[in-house]
Design a protein around this motif. Structure first.
Motif, PDB file in Angstrom:
ATOM      1  N   ASP A   6       0.810  -1.218   0.000  1.00  0.00           N
ATOM      2  CA  ASP A   6       0.000   0.000   0.000  1.00  0.00           C
ATOM      3  C   ASP A   6       0.848   1.275   0.000  1.00  0.00           C
ATOM      4  OD1 ASP A   6       0.878  -0.370   2.599  1.00  0.00           O
ATOM      5  OD2 ASP A   6      -1.051   0.084   3.534  1.00  0.00           O
TER       6      ASP A   6
ATOM      7  N   SER B 134      -3.262  -2.697  -2.901  1.00  0.00           N
ATOM      8  CA  SER B 134      -3.951  -3.197  -1.705  1.00  0.00           C
ATOM      9  C   SER B 134      -4.174  -4.709  -1.832  1.00  0.00           C
ATOM     10  CB  SER B 134      -5.311  -2.506  -1.530  1.00  0.00           C
ATOM     11  OG  SER B 134      -6.224  -2.941  -2.521  1.00  0.00           O
TER      12      SER B 134
ATOM     13  N   ASN C 140      -6.990  -6.070  -1.206  1.00  0.00           N
ATOM     14  CA  ASN C 140      -8.297  -6.196  -1.871  1.00  0.00           C
ATOM     15  C   ASN C 140      -8.145  -6.207  -3.385  1.00  0.00           C
ATOM     16  OD1 ASN C 140      -9.865  -6.297   0.495  1.00  0.00           O
ATOM     17  ND2 ASN C 140      -9.800  -4.074   0.677  1.00  0.00           N
TER      18      ASN C 140
ATOM     19  N   ASP D 124      -3.481  -1.562   4.994  1.00  0.00           N
ATOM     20  CA  ASP D 124      -4.832  -1.199   5.427  1.00  0.00           C
ATOM     21  C   ASP D 124      -5.832  -2.089   4.693  1.00  0.00           C
ATOM     22  OD1 ASP D 124      -3.902   0.817   7.093  1.00  0.00           O
ATOM     23  OD2 ASP D 124      -4.025   2.340   5.516  1.00  0.00           O
ATOM     24  N   GLY D 125      -6.993  -2.248   5.271  1.00  0.00           N
ATOM     25  CA  GLY D 125      -8.012  -3.110   4.656  1.00  0.00           C
ATOM     26  C   GLY D 125      -7.615  -4.562   4.841  1.00  0.00           C
TER      27      GLY D 125
END
Length: 110
Positions: A27, A57, A59, A81-82
């Motif tokens: 990220d 990411s 995701n 993050d995520g």
């Protein structure tokens, strides 16, 4: 190291006839660029063909679903993050259990 991984390492050393598919999932763009630079220098010196795809990411990477199978080597930031690197790796392993997975993190412990 399991025997099948040792065999794959020997195969990786002799891949001059095929293109390696490499993913970098982080990220932080500065780390993506550093990994790309180091990987490129390494394979260029050895005259090994490769292609590097980047993902910002976990995701974004897991959205590939079955296409994650295309990658031979995956560099994965652990602390994203995520969907973090551990969770992303779990999802990746469901569809491509044989890819080399290299985890990293820029977090420092004092």
């Amino acid at each position: 190291m399991p025997l099948h991984n040792k065999k794959k390492i020997r195969n990786l050393r002799s891949v001059k006839t095929q293109m390696l598919q490499i993913a970098v999932c982080d990220d932080e763009k500065v780390f993506i660029e550093k990994i790309k630079k180091n990987v490129s220098e390494y394979f260029d010196r050895r005259q090994i063909e490769y292609k590097i795809d980047t993902f910002i990411s976990g995701n974004e990477f897991v959205e590939l679903k079955e296409k994650m199978k295309d990658f031979d080597i995956v560099f994965m930031d652990i602390d994203m993050d995520g969907l973090n690197g551990i969770e992303t790796a779990r999802e990746m392993r469901k569809v491509c259990p044989d890819a080399f997975l290299i985890g990293s993190s820029s977090e420092c412990v004092e």
